[in-house]
Scaffold this motif. Sequence first.
Motif, short mmCIF file in Angstrom:
data_model
loop_
_atom_site.label_atom_id
_atom_site.label_comp_id
_atom_site.label_asym_id
_atom_site.label_seq_id
_atom_site.Cartn_x
_atom_site.Cartn_y
_atom_site.Cartn_z
N ASP A 84 -9.22 -1.14 6.89
CA ASP A 84 -8.50 0.03 7.39
C ASP A 84 -7.10 0.09 6.78
N LYS A 85 -6.33 1.13 7.15
CA LYS A 85 -5.02 1.35 6.53
C LYS A 85 -4.06 0.20 6.81
N SER A 86 -4.09 -0.29 8.04
CA SER A 86 -3.18 -1.38 8.40
C SER A 86 -3.48 -2.63 7.59
N GLU A 87 -4.75 -2.95 7.45
CA GLU A 87 -5.14 -4.13 6.68
C GLU A 87 -4.79 -3.97 5.21
N ARG A 88 -4.99 -2.76 4.68
CA ARG A 88 -4.67 -2.53 3.27
C ARG A 88 -3.16 -2.65 3.03
N ARG A 89 -2.39 -2.17 3.97
CA ARG A 89 -0.93 -2.28 3.84
C ARG A 89 -0.51 -3.75 3.84
N TYR A 105 0.88 3.81 -3.89
CA TYR A 105 1.84 4.89 -3.63
C TYR A 105 1.52 5.67 -2.36
N LEU A 106 0.37 5.42 -1.77
CA LEU A 106 0.09 6.01 -0.46
C LEU A 106 0.90 5.32 0.63
N TYR A 107 1.31 4.08 0.36
CA TYR A 107 2.03 3.28 1.36
C TYR A 107 3.49 3.05 1.01
#
Length: 246
Positions: free
Chosen positions: A2-7, A43-45
């Motif tokens: 998910d987004k949190s893990e990817r960040r 660049y999404l984060y």
Amino acid sequence: MDKSERRQALLRAARTVFSEKGYHEAKVDDIVALAKVAKGTFYLYFPDKRSVFGELVRGLFSRLGGAILRVDPSADVEAQVKHNIRAIVAVLLDDPALTSILLSHAAGLDPAFVKELRAFRQEVKLLLERSLADGQRLGIIEPGDTELYATFTIGALKEVLFENALEEQARPRERIVTALYDLLRRGYLRMDAGRAAPPAGAEGERGERGERGEASRARAPATGDAAREQPERPSPARRRPRAKGD
């Protein structure tokens, strides 16, 4: 993922890249390659390399703030002070790349980021100043300029960490903790002060109260044995009028 893990994966990768290459030589391409994501995902984060480094710095500062515990002077002060030193050293040594960049003069970095680094170092110094001021109120830190005390402490810690990074075999952490503690104990630590220091101005107030008390006792009528020792004087109102022939 998910987004949190990817960040978090990007942050871990960035931390490793900064540790191996330093801030100036690290590239976004290196970070995404290690994180195994597309460059567009980065660049999404984060808008740029500086922003991801800034987030790592804020995390480091948060851990430093959580590492410093308020000392209870009624308990084992030496153990508590050593715990604080040990915790701070652990936070900094666990992030050698961030620590070396933050404590250095940041040569070669862009001016905007240098400004951010200076602001961070000032925050660290203020955090230590507040802890030292609290220690003065508790009576375990010598009276004096907490700003200079903080500067001296950070300077000593900085040199120890730099030397440790340059050594082929790093010094044991407990050796660093013991040496720093011994240095501070011979400096501004008051390990023989088992009681809290009086608040600022308290001695003067007690002195003034004592002087006022002495003055009051000097003006007050004598009582008890002191009164019996005083020679008896006739009251003006009870004196016998003088006769003309007297």
